[in-house]
Design an enzyme around this catalytic site. Sequence first.
Site, PDB file in Angstrom:
ATOM      1  N   HIS A 123      25.069  59.205  39.941  1.00 27.71           N
ATOM      2  CA  HIS A 123      26.399  59.332  39.336  1.00 27.71           C
ATOM      3  C   HIS A 123      26.898  60.786  39.235  1.00 27.71           C
ATOM      4  O   HIS A 123      28.001  61.119  39.666  1.00 27.71           O
ATOM      5  CB  HIS A 123      26.391  58.744  37.918  1.00 27.71           C
ATOM      6  CG  HIS A 123      25.864  57.351  37.825  1.00 27.71           C
ATOM      7  ND1 HIS A 123      26.619  56.250  38.148  1.00 27.71           N
ATOM      8  CD2 HIS A 123      24.648  56.874  37.432  1.00 27.71           C
ATOM      9  CE1 HIS A 123      25.896  55.146  37.943  1.00 27.71           C
ATOM     10  NE2 HIS A 123      24.710  55.504  37.510  1.00 27.71           N
TER      11      HIS A 123
HETATM   12  C1  BDR Z   1      25.780  58.416  33.302  1.00 28.51           C
HETATM   13  O1  BDR Z   1      24.901  58.099  32.237  1.00 28.51           O
HETATM   14  C2  BDR Z   1      23.716  58.838  32.339  1.00 28.51           C
HETATM   15  O2  BDR Z   1      22.596  58.027  32.095  1.00 28.51           O
HETATM   16  C3  BDR Z   1      23.705  59.471  33.695  1.00 28.51           C
HETATM   17  O3  BDR Z   1      23.071  60.728  33.651  1.00 28.51           O
HETATM   18  C4  BDR Z   1      25.158  59.581  34.030  1.00 28.51           C
HETATM   19  O4  BDR Z   1      25.700  60.790  33.545  1.00 28.51           O
HETATM   20  C5  BDR Z   1      25.985  57.171  34.147  1.00 28.51           C
HETATM   21  O5  BDR Z   1      26.542  56.153  33.379  1.00 28.51           O
END
Ligand code: BDR
Length: 320
Positions: A237
């Site tokens: 992400h």
């Molecule tokens: C986001 O949530 C976190 O767990 C990850 O690092 C990312 O920033 C994804 O939903």
Amino acid sequence: MIPVLIDCDPGQDDALALLLALGSPELDVIGVTAVAGNQTLDKTTLNALRVLELAGRSDIPVAAGAERPLVGELVVAADAHGETGLDGVNLPPPSARAVPEHAKDFLAARLEASEVPVTLVALGPLTNVALLLEDHPRATARIERIVLMGGAVNEGNQTPSAEFNIWIDPEAAARVFESGLDVTMVGLDVTNKAVLANADADGLRGAGPVAEAAADMIDFYLGFYNEAYDHGGAPIHDAVALAHVFRSDLLTVESRRVDVDTSDGICRGRTVVDMRLRTSGPEPNAHVAVDIDADGFRSLLLERLRAFSPTSRAASRLTS
Ligand code: BDR
Ligand code: CA
């Protein structure tokens, strides 16, 4: 070079985003701040320092920020990221320590010291950013734009309605979207479309200690994603948001109104995006990512990780 400040909660995908930033000559990383999110603040700060050490960039200052969201208690994501927040990879301890300032004050000082406006990349809950906006309005004027990973038009991962970063601190997120600043939201709609598989991690093996460590992180993250979701791989992400800063062609963005649900109902933390322009009132307040060149993103990330020069002491200790 684009000057960037990176606020994050490493996290394997945060760590990969940091490595992408540090391995990209288009960017000048002038500071890193940590926030509680994927794990507690002590762990996310340590992880940021460890990643910079691995990359041979312990010269980049790290500041720790908020220990908990503006409202309520912290909920960490140990299921996705492990007890350390960065499970699956064995990084040596860092030689540098965090600077003594709170992240919000550190960010303000860095913004004011910069000769040119700075891009703020937010990869965790938006607590530090909201505190910066509240306490340092003058410094805020030095922000070129905010590019954040969070939210979604259509889906959730923490709840059916909400994405993790926004759900952890919806009040902070609401302040950021209402700030009047140039905000780009890179949400699950696009990040879930660009996944990595074990073969991608295998392709990094043998390309040096940074690439090896990245492969370990990807493999660990895949373990969680293959059990919990059916994306066919692991979305990285935060690296998608980071890549957008210097490769704007990878994402399609639309100017839209985004409101954050801060109520206590089942939609708490949802980013309500007016895709069909149903509201006649408020103007658009964000650029919302709606599509991604997934192959282009994957190639960029993997190429930059493979090409990373193993310059640091920590990196060479990993190979010995
Ligand atoms: C986001 O949530 C976190 O767990 C990850 O690092 C990312 O920033 C994804 O939903
Ligand atoms: Ca993150």
